[in-house]
Design an enzyme around this catalytic site. Structure first.
Site, PDB file in Angstrom:
ATOM      1  CE  LYS A 119      37.462 -59.757 -33.552  1.00  0.00           C
ATOM      2  NZ  LYS A 119      36.563 -59.295 -34.603  1.00  0.00           N
ATOM      3  CE  LYS A 209      31.864 -70.423 -31.923  1.00  0.00           C
ATOM      4  NZ  LYS A 209      31.181 -69.133 -31.933  1.00  0.00           N
ATOM      5  CE  LYS A 212      34.193 -66.159 -39.463  1.00  0.00           C
ATOM      6  NZ  LYS A 212      33.007 -65.542 -40.021  1.00  0.00           N
TER       7      LYS A 212
HETATM    8  P1  AMP Z   1      31.846 -66.333 -36.276  1.00  0.00           P
HETATM    9  O1  AMP Z   1      32.167 -67.244 -37.426  1.00  0.00           O
HETATM   10  O2  AMP Z   1      32.493 -66.824 -35.025  1.00  0.00           O
HETATM   11  O3  AMP Z   1      32.033 -64.887 -36.557  1.00  0.00           O
HETATM   12  O4  AMP Z   1      30.294 -66.543 -36.008  1.00  0.00           O
HETATM   13  C1  AMP Z   1      29.250 -65.987 -36.747  1.00  0.00           C
HETATM   14  C2  AMP Z   1      27.951 -66.623 -36.253  1.00  0.00           C
HETATM   15  O5  AMP Z   1      27.919 -68.000 -36.719  1.00  0.00           O
HETATM   16  C3  AMP Z   1      27.847 -66.724 -34.731  1.00  0.00           C
HETATM   17  O6  AMP Z   1      27.200 -65.626 -34.172  1.00  0.00           O
HETATM   18  C4  AMP Z   1      27.026 -67.991 -34.529  1.00  0.00           C
HETATM   19  O7  AMP Z   1      25.656 -67.679 -34.620  1.00  0.00           O
HETATM   20  C5  AMP Z   1      27.381 -68.841 -35.720  1.00  0.00           C
HETATM   21  N1  AMP Z   1      28.375 -69.868 -35.382  1.00  0.00           N
HETATM   22  C6  AMP Z   1      29.716 -69.795 -35.553  1.00  0.00           C
HETATM   23  N2  AMP Z   1      30.328 -70.919 -35.190  1.00  0.00           N
HETATM   24  C7  AMP Z   1      29.349 -71.751 -34.751  1.00  0.00           C
HETATM   25  C8  AMP Z   1      29.341 -73.095 -34.226  1.00  0.00           C
HETATM   26  N3  AMP Z   1      30.454 -73.795 -34.101  1.00  0.00           N
HETATM   27  N4  AMP Z   1      28.147 -73.639 -33.898  1.00  0.00           N
HETATM   28  C9  AMP Z   1      27.003 -72.927 -34.038  1.00  0.00           C
HETATM   29  N5  AMP Z   1      26.943 -71.676 -34.522  1.00  0.00           N
HETATM   30  C10 AMP Z   1      28.102 -71.089 -34.872  1.00  0.00           C
END
Ligand code: AMP
Length: 345
Positions: A119, A209, A212
């Site tokens: 980051k 992946k 967001k």
């Molecule tokens: P983030 O949005 O990257 O901060 O992710 C928060 C949590 O959401 C992560 O620790 C994962 O458990 C879950 N997560 C985020 N993106 C995915 C994805 N594409 N597929 C499955 N789980 C996800």
């Protein structure tokens, strides 16, 4: 704290995605349903963590409420004394323990954190805050205040969990048994099971992946997307030219991702869904099935989200924050005594 504690937070600075829903939100809610009799389940809104990198502060209150509403819409029971839903900043012990732990944490070990390195490399020196640097210490405080043993952590948080274990052991070695040491990673993986490995892929580029932070949003389904628009994203998802549906993430990542999404939406196993569509040549027909399920899911979810009452959320916050403050306060007091800030009795 008579029961062992499971603790998790979900940061919602941006719109959450279908990946967040199936990878984080729903597993947490299911866990709360299935484990709350044997465990205390702490779900918190990590509001203090939310501006380690710059945000629009005028939106934060709304995001905190949105975050809590999402849990409720996903089915979290809000009236169980075994489930605490609290805002981190409403339990001041989080900030206070962080300061104390800061003084026993090394600049070197913080600097080695991969998430920090990633980051901060993107931000440039002048915009890297001290908060981003010592974020793992706040996370350790979040965990140790409640003696939490099980914390579902994604790949990017593993090093931080290791740090929470290290600082707990370090403090215990110096001051006697102050903290419950969180379980090692392998126990966490065993406890939380396969859900941790779930990865929903981007629809436009199924080799990465669904995230967001994707700027274009073309390959990402957000929980607040218009359901008909989300269905269109499925219809234009990248697939392959094999003209035969099969679950093969290496060779056919796009189709495999759609099979995975369909299984999650219908609650069937991946095997069952694959068996039903295997060999199908017309991808358009298959995509239509997935698109309809996505549309149905989003309409239902958004309806539930709109129906969540703020009064119910505030009542859950109030009850939980009282209980959390009492538990966290006891741990903090022990630490304050140990370091000499409070008299020993
Ligand atoms: P983030 O949005 O990257 O901060 O992710 C928060 C949590 O959401 C992560 O620790 C994962 O458990 C879950 N997560 C985020 N993106 C995915 C994805 N594409 N597929 C499955 N789980 C996800």
């Amino acid at each position: 704290m008579t029961k062992p504690v499971i603790l998790t937070g979900l940061r919602a600075n941006n719109n959450l995605t279908l990946g967040n829903y199936f990878g984080a939100l729903l597993p947490i809610v299911e866990l709360a349903h299935s484990r709350a009799s044997e465990y205390q389940v702490n779900l918190f809104v990590p509001d203090l963590h939310s501006f380690t990198t710059p945000i629009d502060h005028s939106q934060l209150q709304a995001q905190i409420m949105h975050n809590a509403r999402l849990f409720a819409a996903a089915g979290l029971p809000l009236d169980s004394s075994d489930i605490l839903l609290y805002r981190q900043s409403y339990v001041p012990a989080h900030s206070e323990l962080t300061w104390i732990l800061d003084c026993f944490s090394g600049v070197g070990e913080m600097g080695r954190m991969i998430e920090y390195k990633d980051k901060s490399a993107k931000l440039g020196d002048d915009r890297v805050s001290v908060g981003l640097f010592n974020y793992p210490v706040l996370m350790a405080a979040d965990i140790l205040l409640y003696g939490a043993e099980y914390i579902p952590v994604g790949e990017d948080q593993r090093q931080h969990l290791e740090f929470a274990r290290d600082i707990a052991e370090r403090m215990n070695a110096k001051f006697g048994e102050l903290f419950t040491v969180p379980r090692p990673l392998k126990d966490q993986v065993e406890f939380f099971g396969k859900g941790q490995a779930l990865r929903i892929m981007d629809l436009a580029d199924p080799t990465r992946k669904m995230s967001k932070s994707d700027d274009t949003g073309k390959g990402v389904i957000f929980l607040t997307d218009d359901p008909a628009e989300a269905a269109k994203k499925i219809m234009s998802a990248t697939t392959d030219d094999k003209a035969s549906v099969n679950y093969d993430p290496k060779e056919q990542p796009g189709i495999s991702n759609l099979l995975q999404i369909l299984a999650l939406l219908t609650g069937e196993t991946l095997g069952d869904v694959t068996e039903r569509y295997i060999g199908q040549e017309r991808y358009g027909d298959f995509k239509k099935v997935v698109a309809e399920e996505v549309q149905k899911f989003l309409s239902g979810f958004q309806e539930r989200l709109n129906a969540v009452s703020d009064d119910v959320i505030y009542a859950a916050f109030e009850r939980s924050e009282r209980a959390a403050s009492e538990q966290a306060g006891q741990t903090l007091y022990k630490v304050q005594q140990a370091v000499g800030l409070r008299p020993e009795v």
